[in-house]
Design a protein around this motif. Sequence first.
Motif, mmCIF file in Angstrom:
data_model
loop_
_atom_site.group_PDB
_atom_site.id
_atom_site.type_symbol
_atom_site.label_atom_id
_atom_site.label_comp_id
_atom_site.label_asym_id
_atom_site.label_seq_id
_atom_site.Cartn_x
_atom_site.Cartn_y
_atom_site.Cartn_z
ATOM 1 N N THR A 220 0.828 -1.211 0.000
ATOM 2 C CA THR A 220 0.000 0.000 0.000
ATOM 3 C C THR A 220 0.861 1.260 0.000
ATOM 4 O O THR A 220 0.624 2.195 -0.778
ATOM 5 C CB THR A 220 -0.923 0.011 1.229
ATOM 6 O OG1 THR A 220 -1.851 -1.080 1.131
ATOM 7 C CG2 THR A 220 -1.695 1.316 1.321
ATOM 8 N N GLN A 223 2.548 1.820 -3.390
ATOM 9 C CA GLN A 223 1.607 2.311 -4.402
ATOM 10 C C GLN A 223 1.246 3.771 -4.159
ATOM 11 O O GLN A 223 1.140 4.558 -5.114
ATOM 12 C CB GLN A 223 0.361 1.429 -4.404
ATOM 13 C CG GLN A 223 0.604 0.022 -4.929
ATOM 14 C CD GLN A 223 -0.613 -0.887 -4.781
ATOM 15 O OE1 GLN A 223 -1.636 -0.496 -4.205
ATOM 16 N NE2 GLN A 223 -0.502 -2.108 -5.288
ATOM 17 N N SER A 306 7.452 -3.929 -1.128
ATOM 18 C CA SER A 306 6.189 -4.664 -1.154
ATOM 19 C C SER A 306 6.364 -6.156 -0.887
ATOM 20 O O SER A 306 5.512 -6.961 -1.268
ATOM 21 C CB SER A 306 5.494 -4.456 -2.502
ATOM 22 O OG SER A 306 6.332 -4.846 -3.574
ATOM 23 N N THR A 311 4.591 -6.028 3.823
ATOM 24 C CA THR A 311 3.152 -5.831 3.634
ATOM 25 C C THR A 311 2.377 -6.364 4.834
ATOM 26 O O THR A 311 1.426 -5.719 5.301
ATOM 27 C CB THR A 311 2.695 -6.528 2.344
ATOM 28 O OG1 THR A 311 3.340 -5.900 1.222
ATOM 29 C CG2 THR A 311 1.187 -6.436 2.165
ATOM 30 N N ASN A 315 -0.153 -4.238 7.279
ATOM 31 C CA ASN A 315 -1.540 -4.656 7.496
ATOM 32 C C ASN A 315 -1.846 -4.862 8.973
ATOM 33 O O ASN A 315 -2.954 -4.569 9.439
ATOM 34 C CB ASN A 315 -1.837 -5.929 6.703
ATOM 35 C CG ASN A 315 -1.933 -5.664 5.213
ATOM 36 O OD1 ASN A 315 -2.191 -4.532 4.777
ATOM 37 N ND2 ASN A 315 -1.721 -6.686 4.402
ATOM 38 N N GLN A 325 -8.326 -2.990 6.281
ATOM 39 C CA GLN A 325 -7.399 -3.449 5.247
ATOM 40 C C GLN A 325 -8.038 -3.445 3.861
ATOM 41 O O GLN A 325 -7.334 -3.352 2.846
ATOM 42 C CB GLN A 325 -6.934 -4.877 5.552
ATOM 43 C CG GLN A 325 -5.940 -5.012 6.670
ATOM 44 C CD GLN A 325 -5.353 -6.410 6.732
ATOM 45 O OE1 GLN A 325 -5.163 -7.052 5.697
ATOM 46 N NE2 GLN A 325 -5.092 -6.894 7.941
ATOM 47 N N ASN A 329 -6.488 2.516 -0.964
ATOM 48 C CA ASN A 329 -5.212 3.006 -0.445
ATOM 49 C C ASN A 329 -5.365 4.384 0.187
ATOM 50 O O ASN A 329 -4.823 4.662 1.263
ATOM 51 C CB ASN A 329 -4.177 3.058 -1.570
ATOM 52 C CG ASN A 329 -3.673 1.688 -1.963
ATOM 53 O OD1 ASN A 329 -3.893 0.702 -1.260
ATOM 54 N ND2 ASN A 329 -2.997 1.618 -3.110
ATOM 55 N N LYS A 332 -7.082 4.042 3.528
ATOM 56 C CA LYS A 332 -6.176 3.557 4.583
ATOM 57 C C LYS A 332 -5.305 4.700 5.090
ATOM 58 O O LYS A 332 -5.112 4.869 6.304
ATOM 59 C CB LYS A 332 -5.301 2.431 4.046
ATOM 60 C CG LYS A 332 -6.039 1.173 3.643
ATOM 61 C CD LYS A 332 -5.082 0.196 2.956
ATOM 62 C CE LYS A 332 -5.827 -0.945 2.296
ATOM 63 N NZ LYS A 332 -4.922 -1.831 1.520
#
Length: 615
Positions: A220, A223, A306, A311, A315, A325, A329, A332
């Motif tokens: 996330t 990205q 990633s 990751t 999370n 979750q 994105n 979050k």
Amino acid sequence: MRLAVLVTLALVALTNGAPAPAAAPTAKLSDGSVLTGGTQGSQVYWYGVRYAAAPVGNLRFAPPKAPPSPAQGPPTSQSNRRRQYGGNNTYAGQNQAEAGQKLWNIEEDPDEQTSVQKGGKVQVQAIDSTTKGPRCPQSGSVSDQDEDCLFMNIQRPASLSNGANVPVLLFFHGGGFQGGSGNDIDPTAFIQAGIDNSQPVLVATINYRLGALGFASGETMEQLRDSTPSNVGLNLGFRDMQRALVWTRANVASFGGDPDRINIWGQSAGAFGVGALLLGNPDSPPFQGALMQSGTPGGPPIDSASTGTKTDQFNRLLDNVGCDQNDSNEGKLSCLRSQTWKTIRKASIQEQSRASSDYIRGSYPWTACIDGGVSRKGFFSDRPSVVLSQGNFAKVNLLSGNNEDEGTPFAPQSFDDEESFGDWYKKIWFEDPDSDEANSAFSDLLQAYPDDPTVGSPYRPKNGDNDNRFFGDTNQFKRAASIYADTRFQSVRRNLLKNYLKKSPKTSIYSYHFANYRDGDADYLGIPHGADLDFVLGRNTQNPSMDAKIAQRWIAFATNGNPNIDGLANWPKYTSKNKQLLQYRDGTSSIVQDDFRVDAMNVLNRDDILALTGR
């Protein structure tokens, strides 16, 4: 009445005859703001100097921004917090344009600081800089912590003028990227050693973001960084160090420092940060030298942002603060930014607690990742050993070294057989510890680091009993301490120097081996991680003369790239033909060859094992 008059006249006479108290030291920043510091003995200081905008509200998880103008001190009161952040915990200047700012070019930029204006004029004010800023969020008491923590402490000899142009040492503290503070570093004895040898120097120490707030990554975050790089960043703790370098370059002359003689200096995690800045500034670096105590560009695994491990960590952070979750994105990120910093801190520490009971890659959570390198305003386009082999690093003078028993504070003491030892090592160093490649590599490492306490760490126990396993007849502690130290510290130092010698042959390199016992350490520790820093900073009371001599060598290196000074033995350059170290042992120094455990470390520095261990 007559007596009162006489007393008054006597006091006036004494006052007139006494020297006036020294004026408080001041420094005028590039935006015109004036900082008022304090005096301590023969030195002056400015504490709580803001080098970046408060990383709060919409700046949480964002690359560091320039500090506001006029300057602002630490958030020491609720009224000051409201003035700096506004009523909704949002930094007052965060949405203002930073026209012309070139964060990564590191030049003296007239727009280096943002402008808070009133009536078309910058409002300049005097700032009290006698109180240190808060520590960045970490474990321990929250009474001296705050998310608004990006502050610097500056100290130099009082005898200097603000235009003295003395060498600068910008120090990054250790703490495994989980804890620590520039406030913990007292450079007084270090600076005094320079004064005593006519080597004036300015030292600045900083805080940088830690834990999840400084090193969160994962799919996330990567990205988000790719889509909005000005809004979300990776390796933010290292970005803070770079931001501090920007600020120092622009302002240190006002404190008496020479912006053309800045040296970056770090210990442990701070030395890994110095290594990151070496890779992040391959062309025209804004510093003249780098000093690394127990750290290099590589050591902890540097993996893709990633990976599954990173990751999963991110999370769990979402889960632990109550964010979804399955949200977008952006959702979050918005949720994470809406939490209090104490909530984020608690979740970050939970991940650290998990790492202490369940082996994870790199031993610690929240560590650095591959971030795209210089083209993405980052540091690592690939694993550090790959970037080094390509010659993509700052060609500056180096001073680098380690303690004799770096691994003893980190090695578990409960392994009584090879199986448990292997389970630990493979899980903290191999992304897939059960793969054929990992098992084959570990088999070779077992041969390189045999179950023989006489070749384990500590290598020279105080009691002279090399057969002592310390924690049981079959205990693997000494074996674990040796291989951990060589994986994380020693082998990567050799690999760094090898690549500098190959790709930057004109660079002056000096390396050392610290093997001097520190009072109070348990026998099983030997000369552990961090021992050298106590001597460099004069925190060791057993041999003050030795401390001062070490400090004077560090200062000489910062001054002209050469740690040799009159009256001390010659410290030779580290070269391809003469790989020599200055060794500190038994209260004195000598020259030794850099050839200890050479065959074992050659195994660690094989291309396949460098790749498997993310170094």
